[in-house]
Design an enzyme around this catalytic site. Structure first.
Site, PDB file in Angstrom:
ATOM      1  N   THR A 118      54.624  71.424   6.230  1.00 50.95           N
ATOM      2  CA  THR A 118      53.431  70.673   5.828  1.00 50.95           C
ATOM      3  C   THR A 118      52.542  70.469   7.053  1.00 50.95           C
ATOM      4  O   THR A 118      52.877  70.894   8.157  1.00 50.95           O
ATOM      5  CB  THR A 118      53.811  69.268   5.296  1.00 50.95           C
ATOM      6  OG1 THR A 118      54.238  68.466   6.406  1.00 50.95           O
ATOM      7  CG2 THR A 118      54.935  69.342   4.278  1.00 50.95           C
ATOM      8  N   LYS A 142      53.341  70.469  13.582  1.00 53.89           N
ATOM      9  CA  LYS A 142      53.346  69.965  14.954  1.00 53.89           C
ATOM     10  C   LYS A 142      53.347  68.435  15.044  1.00 53.89           C
ATOM     11  O   LYS A 142      53.720  67.875  16.064  1.00 53.89           O
ATOM     12  CB  LYS A 142      52.088  70.466  15.691  1.00 53.89           C
ATOM     13  CG  LYS A 142      52.107  71.934  16.029  1.00 53.89           C
ATOM     14  CD  LYS A 142      50.858  72.354  16.792  1.00 53.89           C
ATOM     15  CE  LYS A 142      49.685  72.620  15.896  1.00 53.89           C
ATOM     16  NZ  LYS A 142      49.804  73.772  14.997  1.00 53.89           N
ATOM     17  N   VAL A 167      54.347  76.746  18.483  1.00 54.61           N
ATOM     18  CA  VAL A 167      53.557  77.307  19.588  1.00 54.61           C
ATOM     19  C   VAL A 167      53.751  78.821  19.591  1.00 54.61           C
ATOM     20  O   VAL A 167      54.872  79.308  19.705  1.00 54.61           O
ATOM     21  CB  VAL A 167      53.987  76.747  20.961  1.00 54.61           C
ATOM     22  CG1 VAL A 167      53.075  77.307  22.065  1.00 54.61           C
ATOM     23  CG2 VAL A 167      53.971  75.235  20.977  1.00 54.61           C
ATOM     24  N   LEU A 171      56.184  84.298  18.316  1.00 49.32           N
ATOM     25  CA  LEU A 171      56.492  84.716  19.690  1.00 49.32           C
ATOM     26  C   LEU A 171      57.610  83.843  20.268  1.00 49.32           C
ATOM     27  O   LEU A 171      57.658  82.649  20.007  1.00 49.32           O
ATOM     28  CB  LEU A 171      55.245  84.585  20.578  1.00 49.32           C
ATOM     29  CG  LEU A 171      53.997  85.367  20.166  1.00 49.32           C
ATOM     30  CD1 LEU A 171      52.841  85.048  21.114  1.00 49.32           C
ATOM     31  CD2 LEU A 171      54.270  86.859  20.152  1.00 49.32           C
ATOM     32  N   LYS A 240      49.889  71.552  21.214  1.00 47.69           N
ATOM     33  CA  LYS A 240      50.789  72.612  21.674  1.00 47.69           C
ATOM     34  C   LYS A 240      51.178  72.394  23.138  1.00 47.69           C
ATOM     35  O   LYS A 240      52.316  72.653  23.529  1.00 47.69           O
ATOM     36  CB  LYS A 240      50.141  73.977  21.464  1.00 47.69           C
ATOM     37  CG  LYS A 240      50.006  74.327  19.979  1.00 47.69           C
ATOM     38  CD  LYS A 240      49.284  75.647  19.753  1.00 47.69           C
ATOM     39  CE  LYS A 240      49.128  75.907  18.241  1.00 47.69           C
ATOM     40  NZ  LYS A 240      48.314  77.104  17.964  1.00 47.69           N
TER      41      LYS A 240
END
Lengths: 378, 378
Positions: A118, A142, A167, A171, A240
């Site tokens: 969410t 986040k 973040v 990756l 981030k």
């Protein structure tokens, strides 16, 4: 090396005896990332079981209006039905067979993995309770991670909590920081280009497109938030940055990162459409900044830089030779300096947004946590 | 999301109840990497236990002459004594209290992790037997991994085998490939600049240093093997290419990768000193190649490129704008294209050699395998 074994060799016996462990999962949030995750789970389930011995079973999915639950695992037809309704703009509460949101907790047991896909401010108490009760937690959201450190701490320290996708999407950013610390390294600084949207915007400006034109294009293509100032404010980059810093072992707060937005304060209060028109006033300024950077052999990037004592978020002219200057378009990069990587940093680059790669980061966490939680094979 | 838990909340109880699990380790090979690993374990033991709940206990260490074993775990003074003797060029068999090499198997039990930090051709049967008997295996040694696929397969498929340090040292290369596949991705191509030595050499040539001068410097500094043709042959790069390909799911053999060495066949048979002198004959050719690449807006790199159908190893002129062109000196990079990372690849860059970062890759594997092996907390 002529070493001889004193116990019996039976190469495949042990491998074959490994049974798969069921990983029961509950998914909160059925936006783009949540739906991509369901699709990844359906498409990749067999591969994951074969490779890692983890059988993911989705027991429940919820949006902000309601939940669908099946203690034996939602079937693929059930999931397909829910996904197609959601893709067409429907809500779960409209669907026959849906339950109230609270009912999703009925299937929570120790060992269940709760995924927060969410963008809610309010999931944190529920997630903390889940961890406390032997569940795993995976965050694509986040917001719980940037709460004051004392509240958010558990997400960074609990072995059954993961947040790789927050973040750089898929990756390996968080896992790399964690692995460095696990192996006794000490991180000293992190530079991140972690907004694909702002990367795209500045790339365009660098290539000669006026700021307002590049912004309109990004807005029209759906690359920005509905109010593009939500991207331009730099707040998402700052979040981030806090996540990177805390992962590196520095319990910074959002307030510790001064943020310079990509628009001036006098445009902050305008309605969206007026803001988009007023943005043309900024074209000259940004073209000048890009030209100035180029004349100094540099490139303009919107970066977050954190270190043990704080950090900052804003426009930075970086050397053309650096990893960060080479990026174009929506590419993300995180550059890590540490005791082990002192002279030449360790960097991870690639697309840092998009539902599928974000869902892939979530699925990676689910797998690791399922292995962490697995005590006996089912 | 107003979800209420139906079971009791006791935030720290579960966390506190987590006991650390002992990870018994046996280390074969006490060269630079082996010794760096022992030092990392001693320095980082507490951090690893606190962060991951894994207590590493070194039960035995061996070089090619003998072993030191303590079923309760070698003490730090014992380890310090062994390391300092080895650093001074001694062998284990010379030390009072050492055992014959074979004795190291006396402490092997299911759950022990065997680390191969040798460069031996012959450890493979012992490692396969270890896996078959419920041990974990961590390889810093590439040779077992490039045996014919049928023999090497178990190292790629067994959940308790790891080999992160064999490509890119501590960089998250293998773990990234594995995670992509675990989450349902399909790798389509990998480009790797995976030799720090050759990267350094070509960087120097690019900067105008004659090939033979750059080579002599690298040789004198100990950056090359004693016979630098072991690096220049490209065979070590090819081994890494096979490891990358097999990890990506393509069971290539070494023979599937044609290799173009960085010296001509007529210099292959000379004694080392003569070869070093003869290398001056190559200066002009490499200077010309570098100039040619520059005139085309490219940079010379020694690359391995693999795809599902094969690959190659050799000198390649890459676009100045690419991730691989930006690297200088001993920096490594692996660029992964996949279904998820189709337009913009995923790349990992940084120093890909050095005892400490290599040992850090080994320790990362030990940790993951210890979690995989952990069934009950000790």
């Amino acid at each position: 090396m002529p070493v001889v074994f004193s116990f019996v060799m039976n190469v495949w016996e042990v491998i074959m005896a490994r049974k798969s462990a069921v990983a029961p999962v509950i998914l909160l949030g059925l936006g783009k990332v949540g739906r991509a995750l369901v699709n990844l789970v359906i498409a990749g389930r067999d591969q994951l079981e074969e490779r890692r011995g983890i059988m993911i079973r989705l027991l429940g999915v919820a949006d902000s209006t309601g939940a669908f639950v099946n203690p034996d695992g939602l079937t693929d037809p059930e999931l397909g039905y829910i996904l197609s309704s959601k893709s067409e703009g429907g809500t779960i509460s409209e669907l026959p067979g849906s339950l109230s949101l609270g009912e999703i907790t009925a299937v929570l047991r120790p060992g269940t993995i709760v995924v927060d896909a969410t963008a809610s401010e309010t999931t944190s108490p529920m997630l903390i309770a889940a961890l406390a009760n032997g569940c795993g937690v995976v965050l694509a959201n986040k917001r719980p991670l940037v709460l004051p450190w004392e509240e958010a701490k558990v997400f960074y320290t609990h072995p059954c909590a993961g947040y790789e996708a927050t973040v750089g999407a898929g990756l390996p950013v968080i896992s790399t920081l964690r692995a460095l610390l696990d192996t006794g390294d000490r991180i000293t600084a992190i530079d991140g280009l972690v907004s694909g949207t702002l990367g795209y915007l500045l790339s365009e400006v660098e290539d000669g497109t006026p700021y307002s034109v590049a912004l309109s294009r990004a807005h029209a293509s759906g690359y920005t938030e509905p109010d593009p100032r939500d991207d331009l404010s730099g707040m998402d980059v700052a979040r981030k940055g806090v996540i990177l810093a805390r992962t590196a072992g520095w319990p910074l707060e959002l307030d510790d990162l001064p943020v310079t937005p990509l628009y001036p304060p006098e445009l902050a209060a305008l309605p969206v459409q007026e803001f988009m028109r007023a943005a043309a006033r900024l074209d000259e300024e940004y073209a000048r900044k890009a030209a100035q950077a180029r004349s100094e052999g540099k490139a303009l990037r919107y970066l977050v830089r954190v270190s043990p004592t704080g950090g900052e978020v804003g426009l930075t002219a970086v050397d053309q030779g650096s990893a960060l200057a080479r990026l174009h378009g929506a590419e993300n990069a995180v550059v890590i300096k540490s005791e082990f990587y002192r002279e030449i940093p360790l960097s991870v680059c690639g697309p840092g947004a998009g539902p599928r790669v974000t869902a892939s980061g979530v699925l990676k966490d689910i797998t690791e946590i399922a292995i962490e939680l697995r005590k006996e094979k089912g």
